[in-house]
Design a protein around this motif. Structure first.
Motif, short mmCIF file in Angstrom:
data_model
loop_
_atom_site.label_atom_id
_atom_site.label_comp_id
_atom_site.label_asym_id
_atom_site.label_seq_id
_atom_site.Cartn_x
_atom_site.Cartn_y
_atom_site.Cartn_z
N LYS A 254 8.45 4.96 -3.93
CA LYS A 254 9.55 5.74 -3.34
C LYS A 254 9.94 5.14 -2.00
CE LYS A 254 8.53 10.19 -5.57
NZ LYS A 254 8.18 11.62 -5.34
N SER A 255 8.94 4.72 -1.22
CA SER A 255 9.23 4.09 0.07
C SER A 255 9.99 2.78 -0.13
CB SER A 255 7.93 3.82 0.83
OG SER A 255 7.24 5.01 1.10
N LEU A 256 9.59 2.02 -1.16
CA LEU A 256 10.27 0.76 -1.46
C LEU A 256 11.72 1.01 -1.87
CD1 LEU A 256 10.51 -2.25 -2.10
CD2 LEU A 256 9.33 -1.81 -4.27
N ALA A 257 11.92 1.96 -2.78
CA ALA A 257 13.27 2.26 -3.26
C ALA A 257 14.15 2.80 -2.15
CB ALA A 257 13.21 3.24 -4.42
N LYS A 258 13.55 3.57 -1.25
CA LYS A 258 14.32 4.11 -0.13
C LYS A 258 14.80 3.02 0.80
CE LYS A 258 14.07 7.52 3.61
NZ LYS A 258 13.22 8.53 4.31
N LEU A 259 13.95 1.99 1.00
CA LEU A 259 14.29 0.91 1.91
C LEU A 259 15.19 -0.13 1.26
CD1 LEU A 259 13.80 -0.35 4.74
CD2 LEU A 259 11.89 -1.60 3.72
N LYS A 260 14.91 -0.49 0.01
CA LYS A 260 15.61 -1.60 -0.63
C LYS A 260 16.48 -1.19 -1.82
CE LYS A 260 14.34 -4.85 2.07
NZ LYS A 260 15.36 -5.53 2.92
N GLY A 261 16.43 0.06 -2.21
CA GLY A 261 17.21 0.49 -3.36
C GLY A 261 16.51 0.10 -4.65
N GLU A 262 17.19 0.34 -5.75
CA GLU A 262 16.63 -0.01 -7.05
C GLU A 262 16.72 -1.52 -7.27
OE1 GLU A 262 15.02 1.82 -9.48
OE2 GLU A 262 14.95 3.30 -7.86
N PRO A 263 15.72 -2.12 -7.89
CA PRO A 263 15.73 -3.56 -8.12
C PRO A 263 16.73 -3.96 -9.20
CG PRO A 263 13.86 -2.60 -9.23
CD PRO A 263 14.49 -1.49 -8.44
N SER A 264 17.05 -5.24 -9.23
CA SER A 264 17.91 -5.75 -10.30
C SER A 264 17.17 -5.75 -11.62
CB SER A 264 18.36 -7.18 -9.97
OG SER A 264 19.03 -7.24 -8.73
N ALA B 24 0.54 1.32 -10.36
CA ALA B 24 0.13 2.73 -10.18
C ALA B 24 0.94 3.41 -9.08
CB ALA B 24 -1.37 2.81 -9.88
N GLY B 25 2.22 3.10 -9.03
CA GLY B 25 3.11 3.76 -8.08
C GLY B 25 3.03 3.25 -6.66
N LYS B 26 2.29 2.14 -6.44
CA LYS B 26 2.16 1.58 -5.10
C LYS B 26 2.51 0.10 -5.08
CE LYS B 26 -1.28 4.77 -3.20
NZ LYS B 26 -2.59 4.90 -2.51
N VAL B 27 2.93 -0.36 -3.91
CA VAL B 27 3.27 -1.77 -3.73
C VAL B 27 1.99 -2.54 -3.44
CG1 VAL B 27 4.60 -3.43 -2.37
CG2 VAL B 27 5.56 -1.17 -2.83
N THR B 28 1.70 -3.55 -4.27
CA THR B 28 0.48 -4.34 -4.09
C THR B 28 0.75 -5.71 -3.47
OG1 THR B 28 0.63 -5.31 -6.32
CG2 THR B 28 -0.56 -3.22 -6.09
N GLN B 29 1.98 -6.16 -3.56
CA GLN B 29 2.34 -7.45 -2.97
C GLN B 29 3.85 -7.59 -2.85
OE1 GLN B 29 2.01 -11.09 -5.52
NE2 GLN B 29 1.18 -9.69 -7.06
N VAL B 30 4.27 -8.55 -2.03
CA VAL B 30 5.67 -8.91 -1.95
C VAL B 30 5.75 -10.42 -1.83
CG1 VAL B 30 5.67 -8.46 0.55
CG2 VAL B 30 7.84 -8.71 -0.65
N TYR B 31 6.61 -11.02 -2.64
CA TYR B 31 6.84 -12.46 -2.59
C TYR B 31 8.23 -12.68 -2.01
CZ TYR B 31 7.60 -17.28 -4.09
OH TYR B 31 7.89 -18.63 -4.10
N ILE B 32 8.28 -13.40 -0.90
CA ILE B 32 9.52 -13.61 -0.16
C ILE B 32 9.88 -15.10 -0.18
CG2 ILE B 32 10.61 -13.48 2.13
CD1 ILE B 32 8.48 -11.26 2.76
N GLY C 238 0.79 -1.22 0.00
CA GLY C 238 0.00 0.00 0.00
C GLY C 238 0.82 1.27 0.00
N LYS C 239 2.13 1.12 0.24
CA LYS C 239 3.00 2.31 0.25
C LYS C 239 3.55 2.59 -1.15
CE LYS C 239 4.26 2.18 5.13
NZ LYS C 239 5.37 2.18 6.12
N SER C 240 4.18 3.73 -1.30
CA SER C 240 4.65 4.17 -2.61
C SER C 240 5.94 3.45 -3.01
CB SER C 240 4.90 5.68 -2.59
OG SER C 240 6.03 5.97 -1.76
#
Length: 356
Positions: A70-80, A108-116, A66-68
């Motif tokens: 930008k929040s993802l990139a700030k926490l984890k950096g740019e993806p491979s 749409a600029g938001k995180v909808t899921q994460v697969y770990i 649900g977060k942006s």
């Protein structure tokens, strides 16, 4: 000299015949997704919605749902890599280390899921490797899980196999799919996902009241990009699971990818008939591509919604699992076409030119 030359030719022919008739080649049966015959049934009367929702986890990667970006990139950096999916979101893939492998669905600029699936990734409140019994003791589990979006209610129905291999549970505005290894009953991956994306993917039998949510059909160009993404993710996740089991990772092989992809497309499009299936063996395909090998095997699967679902299915089918976790192999080719997937495993000695 002529006699000697003829003898050498005969010996060479015998060696070629011996080579191709004494190789071990295993072709597993087609594996069909458990929900391939799944039901999506409209209902007239709304079900009783689950009671008070469990609070969302306060720690771990699920907090990013649900977060942006930008929040993802700030926490984890740019993806491979950034790769499309068939359900409207893009995957942000972090694959620098198989022990820290994770993928984020972004729309749409938001995180909808994460697969770990990486063993060292933050999966709170769960932990990769956690036992099935422990999950049942510490988590509220039900065979029916409701998703309410506006006035629409969608009810996912889990069967007996689901309750052992891919459990679904609900938090406040968040859902968690837990993927288990049925053999050792341990948690191997977690998918945290929002309700709308879960409904789009329809991973279980489902009833609903109201309007159905369906993803847009990808263009042929986009579908080709999605297939490439699933192909790479299938390769990645095979190695993630092998590493989890203490086995060496497999090397990617372009020639095997070509064989796997071509065969996957033929299966998906119905190009392989009963008359041609006998000649379209893995051994013949490897031979026609002039690929030398000592041992080879193939996994094929259909009706899986994406690579994470497909790899979980393969891991929980005894024969396919034995192939996926076979320590004799050192190279892997992967194929994906729509909801069809294939893997070609071989053992061969790498040439000096292949070494870094």
């Amino acid at each position: 000299m002529k006699a000697l030359f003829r003898i050498l030719l005969i010996l060479a022919a015998i060696l070629v015949v011996f080579f191709y008739t004494n190789q071990s080649v295993k072709e597993n049966e087609l594996l069909t997704a458990p929900n391939s015959n799944g039901k999506v049934i409209p209902q007239k009367e709304a079900p009783t919605v689950n009671g008070e929702a469990i609070p969302r986890p306060k720690d771990g990667l699920s907090t990013l749902i649900g977060k942006s970006t930008k929040s993802l990139a700030k926490l984890k950096g740019e993806p491979s890599r950034k790769e499309p999916s068939a359900y409207g979101y893009d995957w942000w893939v972090y694959d620098k280390n198989y022990d820290n492998y994770m993928m984020f669905g972004v729309e749409a600029g938001k995180v909808t899921q994460v697969y770990i699936s990486g063993a060292n990734v933050e999966a709170e409140p769960f932990k990769i490797g956690q036992s099935l019994d422990d999950i049942y003791r510490s988590t509220i589990i039900d065979t029916e899980v409701n998703v309410q979006i506006d006035e629409n209610i969608y009810t996912f129905i889990l069967n007996e196999v689901d309750m052992k291999t891919r459990i679904l549970t609900m938090y406040d505005g968040l859902y968690a799919q837990m993927y288990f290894d049925a053999t050792d009953q341990s948690l191997r991956a977690v998918r945290f996902i929002d309700g709308e994306t879960l409904v789009k993917q329809q991973p279980y039998d489902m009833t609903y009241v109201g309007d159905m949510i369906t993803p847009s059909v990808p263009s042929s160009y986009l579908q080709a990009e999605i297939d490439l993404a699933n192909q790479q993710q299938l390769f990645d996740l095979t190695n993630v699971y092998r590493i989890q089991k203490g086995l060496p990772a497999l090397n990617a092989a372009i020639d095997l990818n070509n064989i796997a992809q071509s065969h996957t497309e033929s299966l998906a499009l119905g190009k392989i008939s009963q008359e041609t299936v006998q000649s379209d063996t893995l051994k013949n395909r490897l031979k026609n591509a002039t690929i030398e090998f000592d041992v080879a095997a193939e996994n094929i699967a259909e009706d899986y919604l994406d690579a994470p679902e497909a790899i979980n299915g393969l891991l929980n089918s005894e024969k396919h699992r034995d192939t996926l976790l076979n320590e004799d192999f050192n190279q892997l080719g992967s194929g994906a076409f729509g909801k069809h997937f294939s893997q070609v495993f071989i053992q061969r000695v790498e040439s000096m030119s292949d070494e870094p």
